[in-house]
Design a protein around this motif. Structure first.
Motif, PDB file in Angstrom:
ATOM      1  N   SER A   1       6.821   3.956  47.315  1.00  0.00           N
ATOM      2  CA  SER A   1       8.191   3.893  47.813  1.00  0.00           C
ATOM      3  C   SER A   1       9.127   3.223  46.809  1.00  0.00           C
ATOM      4  O   SER A   1      10.272   3.649  46.616  1.00  0.00           O
ATOM      5  CB  SER A   1       8.203   3.127  49.146  1.00  0.00           C
ATOM      6  OG  SER A   1       9.512   3.017  49.649  1.00  0.00           O
TER       7      SER A   1
ATOM      8  N   GLU B   1       2.908   4.989  57.369  1.00  0.00           N
ATOM      9  CA  GLU B   1       3.841   5.354  56.299  1.00  0.00           C
ATOM     10  C   GLU B   1       4.975   6.128  56.942  1.00  0.00           C
ATOM     11  O   GLU B   1       4.966   7.357  57.010  1.00  0.00           O
ATOM     12  CB  GLU B   1       3.139   6.189  55.230  1.00  0.00           C
ATOM     13  CG  GLU B   1       2.022   5.425  54.545  1.00  0.00           C
ATOM     14  CD  GLU B   1       1.185   6.313  53.666  1.00  0.00           C
ATOM     15  OE1 GLU B   1       1.541   7.494  53.513  1.00  0.00           O
ATOM     16  OE2 GLU B   1       0.170   5.845  53.139  1.00  0.00           O
TER      17      GLU B   1
ATOM     18  N   SER C   1      11.922   5.792  56.943  1.00  0.00           N
ATOM     19  CA  SER C   1      11.441   4.515  56.434  1.00  0.00           C
ATOM     20  C   SER C   1      12.535   3.494  56.273  1.00  0.00           C
ATOM     21  O   SER C   1      12.265   2.334  56.015  1.00  0.00           O
ATOM     22  CB  SER C   1      10.778   4.733  55.078  1.00  0.00           C
ATOM     23  OG  SER C   1      11.741   5.201  54.154  1.00  0.00           O
TER      24      SER C   1
ATOM     25  N   VAL D   1      13.440   7.721  50.046  1.00  0.00           N
ATOM     26  CA  VAL D   1      12.358   8.394  50.752  1.00  0.00           C
ATOM     27  C   VAL D   1      12.913   9.290  51.848  1.00  0.00           C
ATOM     28  O   VAL D   1      12.449  10.415  52.059  1.00  0.00           O
ATOM     29  CB  VAL D   1      11.392   7.339  51.349  1.00  0.00           C
ATOM     30  CG1 VAL D   1      10.333   8.018  52.219  1.00  0.00           C
ATOM     31  CG2 VAL D   1      10.737   6.537  50.238  1.00  0.00           C
TER      32      VAL D   1
ATOM     33  N   HIS E   1       5.731  13.977  46.951  1.00  0.00           N
ATOM     34  CA  HIS E   1       5.838  13.421  48.306  1.00  0.00           C
ATOM     35  C   HIS E   1       5.194  14.371  49.321  1.00  0.00           C
ATOM     36  O   HIS E   1       4.523  13.912  50.278  1.00  0.00           O
ATOM     37  CB  HIS E   1       7.306  13.189  48.665  1.00  0.00           C
ATOM     38  CG  HIS E   1       7.789  11.807  48.375  1.00  0.00           C
ATOM     39  ND1 HIS E   1       7.818  10.800  49.313  1.00  0.00           N
ATOM     40  CD2 HIS E   1       8.229  11.246  47.219  1.00  0.00           C
ATOM     41  CE1 HIS E   1       8.278   9.689  48.773  1.00  0.00           C
ATOM     42  NE2 HIS E   1       8.542   9.930  47.497  1.00  0.00           N
TER      43      HIS E   1
ATOM     44  N   TRP F   1       1.497   2.359  49.579  1.00  0.00           N
ATOM     45  CA  TRP F   1       2.728   3.011  50.030  1.00  0.00           C
ATOM     46  C   TRP F   1       3.966   2.302  49.480  1.00  0.00           C
ATOM     47  O   TRP F   1       4.931   2.943  49.068  1.00  0.00           O
ATOM     48  CB  TRP F   1       2.784   3.057  51.548  1.00  0.00           C
ATOM     49  CG  TRP F   1       4.144   3.494  52.053  1.00  0.00           C
ATOM     50  CD1 TRP F   1       5.055   2.726  52.668  1.00  0.00           C
ATOM     51  CD2 TRP F   1       4.720   4.783  51.909  1.00  0.00           C
ATOM     52  NE1 TRP F   1       6.184   3.453  52.950  1.00  0.00           N
ATOM     53  CE2 TRP F   1       6.003   4.732  52.484  1.00  0.00           C
ATOM     54  CE3 TRP F   1       4.273   5.987  51.358  1.00  0.00           C
ATOM     55  CZ2 TRP F   1       6.849   5.832  52.520  1.00  0.00           C
ATOM     56  CZ3 TRP F   1       5.105   7.084  51.403  1.00  0.00           C
ATOM     57  CH2 TRP F   1       6.395   7.009  51.964  1.00  0.00           C
ATOM     58  N   ASN F   2       3.925   0.986  49.452  1.00  0.00           N
ATOM     59  CA  ASN F   2       5.070   0.233  48.921  1.00  0.00           C
ATOM     60  C   ASN F   2       5.284   0.530  47.435  1.00  0.00           C
ATOM     61  O   ASN F   2       6.423   0.611  46.971  1.00  0.00           O
ATOM     62  CB  ASN F   2       4.858  -1.267  49.136  1.00  0.00           C
ATOM     63  CG  ASN F   2       4.999  -1.659  50.599  1.00  0.00           C
ATOM     64  OD1 ASN F   2       5.610  -0.933  51.385  1.00  0.00           O
ATOM     65  ND2 ASN F   2       4.442  -2.802  50.976  1.00  0.00           N
TER      66      ASN F   2
ATOM     67  N   THR G   1       9.872   5.569  44.026  1.00  0.00           N
ATOM     68  CA  THR G   1      10.798   6.584  44.520  1.00  0.00           C
ATOM     69  C   THR G   1      12.222   6.054  44.514  1.00  0.00           C
ATOM     70  O   THR G   1      13.168   6.771  44.149  1.00  0.00           O
ATOM     71  CB  THR G   1      10.392   7.008  45.944  1.00  0.00           C
ATOM     72  OG1 THR G   1       9.082   7.570  45.915  1.00  0.00           O
ATOM     73  CG2 THR G   1      11.368   8.043  46.494  1.00  0.00           C
ATOM     74  N   LYS G   2      12.376   4.799  44.902  1.00  0.00           N
ATOM     75  CA  LYS G   2      13.713   4.199  44.896  1.00  0.00           C
ATOM     76  C   LYS G   2      14.270   4.105  43.483  1.00  0.00           C
ATOM     77  O   LYS G   2      15.465   4.330  43.238  1.00  0.00           O
ATOM     78  CB  LYS G   2      13.674   2.820  45.539  1.00  0.00           C
ATOM     79  CG  LYS G   2      15.049   2.175  45.692  1.00  0.00           C
ATOM     80  CD  LYS G   2      14.979   0.857  46.409  1.00  0.00           C
ATOM     81  CE  LYS G   2      16.390   0.313  46.644  1.00  0.00           C
ATOM     82  NZ  LYS G   2      17.205   0.209  45.422  1.00  0.00           N
TER      83      LYS G   2
ATOM     84  N   ASN H   1      14.218   3.545  53.756  1.00  0.00           N
ATOM     85  CA  ASN H   1      14.407   3.688  52.310  1.00  0.00           C
ATOM     86  C   ASN H   1      15.212   4.958  52.080  1.00  0.00           C
ATOM     87  O   ASN H   1      14.745   6.068  52.362  1.00  0.00           O
ATOM     88  CB  ASN H   1      13.045   3.775  51.619  1.00  0.00           C
ATOM     89  CG  ASN H   1      13.172   3.801  50.104  1.00  0.00           C
ATOM     90  OD1 ASN H   1      14.094   4.390  49.558  1.00  0.00           O
ATOM     91  ND2 ASN H   1      12.198   3.171  49.437  1.00  0.00           N
TER      92      ASN H   1
END
Length: 682
Positions: free
Chosen positions: A339, A75, A79, A84, A316, A335-336, A342-343, A81
């Motif tokens: 994530s 993770e 990332s 994140v 987080h 995790w995806n 979060t996005k 991202n």
């Protein structure tokens, strides 16, 4: 939500203890088996862990790469991202200094719209906060806005000083107590911040060394020859030491945490020696992370985006720092999910920021319009003080409107502020130019007022009220006609002039109060005496009766003046005298002169000297009129007496001569009145 997560984390720690207990139980059972069985199991373990040992050797070889920040983790912190990464960087900063977390609880106000006084009040509140770094950004913003407003204020004061003192060699100085208070408060904050930094740097370095040592122990923890029970116990101790190790420098944060989690995950993979115990812990960690995902799904729908985003930061941190790994089959998928959510939150926050940027653009348009209005006022030439005051009020209103308009985009903030200052400066230059031109007039006005002030001070102790009162009133009237004086003298000279005038008129008022009591008493006496006079009977002897009437007049005069509102009693007295004069058969001239003497006596007792002067002018005018009448009559009679056929004077001529004699008698009376009046005035 955070309390719930902390409770779950405690359970997670407990799970490892359970794993340890289960392993201990398994080993005890193993001890009871035959040596052959143990050896067989150990052989099997060796076979199963051979690849793992080889992997560990690969890890050891990659430690140099770890030092170069090239670790590849399940993770990743960096990332790719954006959401994140933003949260990770923020948490790294707050992990270095835990006092930064409190800044979310303290709102950032629209400091640009606050006055200098309010800014200092806000600074005083923030300096009192114990977590010094949680208010760092707030205080620096206050400092920037206060100094901008202060420098602008001082610049205006300097322009005023230069305009009022164009030829002076004196340097400009202006002390603002509020600035001293601001400096003291900011220095207090700076000292607290320096103490905090010094302690923090020492603590951070020590904590970093502690955590690196823990990572080194984790590297060496995987040892197939070591008892699994002792290994688990050592692992739990390392976890406890890690949690209590304290913050580290933020630039080392991601690197150290990556190392730690990398070796923790390797250890969890190593636990396949006891697959059941490892799977139980994986399952528990998966439950905790699933709960976090469920909470983030709720936060995505939260109305308060900023509040939700702050909680997401905390989640987080919990995900990363407090919950262990999950099984490999779930790691990427969970995790995806986390994530992606979060996005979503990050995108909603960006929409909010975009709306804020739109508002800032609107504020920029407002401020540009305000600046344009001030620039127009800076070009209007005004030639009167009152009009300039109106212009100043307009600019002050526009300044308030500018400060209340709100923030503008950061990239044009300095440019906008500079344009505003330039516009106000241009206005002040034009205004100061006007007042510089009228400064000479103000100095002349000051000289005139100083002269009137000197007169007022000289007369303030005078007790000649009849002569002084008109002069003091005239001085006051002249004062009103004089224009403005320089501001630094205005209050002082006005106070001195007002005090002198008030002092005199207070004395006059006190004197009048005393006189009023005497006048009321005089009225009562005259009223009583008037009744006595009405019963007076003449004796028949002309001289005796005339002396008696004169004595009554003198007695009447001796009572003094009566109040203005009761002067009617003088008319009643004159009517009684008229009756007595008529009975006495006194000549018209004598009667007239006695009445005049009584009238003049009353006028001379008055505080108003203008009444005597007016009486004098009236008499002189009557003398001129009578003389003109006599001249005209004598001119007319010559026409009749120069006629050739006039043997004797006819009735018209006789009537004219009689009229002339009457006018001459009247003229003598008026002249005698004028003489008497002049003697009284002298």
């Amino acid at each position: 939500m955070l309390e719930e997560k902390n409770d779950n984390l405690q359970d997670a720690d407990g799970k490892l203890e359970t794993v340890s207990q289960e392993v201990e139980q398994t080993e005890n059972e193993a001890v009871e088996t035959s040596n052959e069985t143990v050896e067989a199991e150990q052989e099997i373990v060796s076979e199963e862990t051979a690849p793992e040992a080889e992997a560990l050797n690969e890890v050891a070889l990659s430690d140099e790469e770890v030092a170069d920040d090239t670790i590849v983790v399940e993770e990743p912190i960096a990332s790719g991202n954006e959401a994140v990464d933003a949260i990770s960087n923020s948490n790294a900063e707050e992990s270095e200094d835990e006092t930064l977390a409190g800044r979310h609880e303290i709102p950032m106000l629209e400091y640009e719209s606050l006055s200098m006084e309010t800014l200092v009040d806000e600074l005083e509140k923030l300096v009192a906060v114990e977590k010094v770094m949680s208010v760092k950004d707030h205080i620096e913003e206050i400092k920037k806005e206060f100094l901008s407003k202060y420098n602008h204020f001082i610049e205006e004061k300097k322009q005023e000083f230069d305009a009022e003192n164009p030829d002076t060699l004196e340097e400009f100085h202006y002390h603002l107590p509020l600035k001293s208070k601001f400096d003291a408060l900011y220095n207090q904050f700076r000292d607290k911040r320096n103490i905090h930094f010094k302690k923090l740097q020492n603590d951070l370095q020590g904590n970093l060394e502690t955590r690196l040592a823990i990572v080194e122990e984790l590297k060496n923890l995987i040892n197939p020859q070591e008892n699994i029970k002792d290994t688990l116990k050592h692992f739990n101790e390392l976890r406890d030491r890690w949690k209590n190790a304290g913050p580290i420098p933020k630039d080392k944060y991601n690197h150290v945490w990556n190392n730690y989690h990398f070796h923790v995950e390797n250890f969890y993979d190593y636990l396949h020696l006891d697959r059941e115990a490892r799977d139980i812990d994986f399952k528990h960690n998966l439950e905790l992370k699933t709960k976090i995902i469920a909470r983030v799904e709720e936060l995505v729908e939260e109305a308060d985006i900023n509040k939700a985003f702050r909680e997401l930061q905390d989640l987080h941190k919990i995900w990363k720092e407090d919950i262990g790994p999950v099984s490999r089959e779930h790691r990427e998928e969970i995790w995806n999910r986390f994530s992606a959510l979060t996005k979503q939150m990050h995108d909603k926050r960006e929409v909010l920021f975009e709306a804020q940027r739109g508002k800032e653009t609107e504020n920029l348009a407002k401020k540009k319009e305000i600046i344009a209005q001030i620039q127009m006022l800076a070009q209007e030439k005004v030639n009167a003080h009152a009009l300039w005051q109106g212009q100043v009020e307009k600019v002050e209103a526009l300044r308030s409107e500018f400060f209340n308009a709100g923030k503008v985009p950061a990239d044009v903030n300095e440019e906008t502020w500079s344009a505003f200052k330039d516009a106000v400066r241009d206005f002040n230059v034009l205004k100061n130019s006007f007042y510089k031109d009228i400064k000479k007039d103000q100095q002349d006005n000051l000289n005139k007022k100083n002269a009137l002030l000197a007169k007022a001070i000289a007369l303030q102790e005078s007790e000649d009220f009849s002569a002084t009162t008109p002069i003091m009133k005239q001085i006051q009237e002249e004062w009103k006609t004089i224009g403005h004086v320089p501001r630094k003298y205005s209050d002082k000279i006005w106070k001195e002039f007002k005090d002198a005038c008030n002092h005199y008129f207070e004395k006059l008022k006190a004197q009048k109060n005393e006189v009023n009591e005497e006048e009321v008493e005089a009225f009562d006496k005259k009223k009583e005496y008037l009744e006595v006079l009405r019963t007076f009977e003449l004796t028949g002897d002309h001289k005796t009766d005339l002396d008696a009437i004169k004595a009554h007049i003198e007695t009447w005069k001796g009572f003094g003046r009566v109040p203005q509102t009761r002067r009617h009693i003088e008319g009643k007295f004159n009517k009684v005298l008229d009756v007595l004069f008529e009975k006495l058969s006194l000549s018209k001239k004598d009667t007239d002169m006695m009445r005049f003497s009584n009238r003049v006596e009353q006028l001379s007792g008055s505080d108003d000297s203008r009444k005597l002067e007016n009486e004098k002018i009236f008499i002189m005018r009557k003398i001129d009129e009578v003389q003109q009448e006599i001249f005209q009559l004598e001119n007319n009679i010559q026409f009749f007496t120069n006629t050739k056929n006039a043997k004797k004077e006819n009735s018209i001529v006789l009537e004219v001569r009689k009229n002339i004699a009457k006018h001459k008698e009247s003229l003598e009376t008026w002249k005698e009145k004028l003489k008497q009046l002049r003697e009284i005035k002298e």
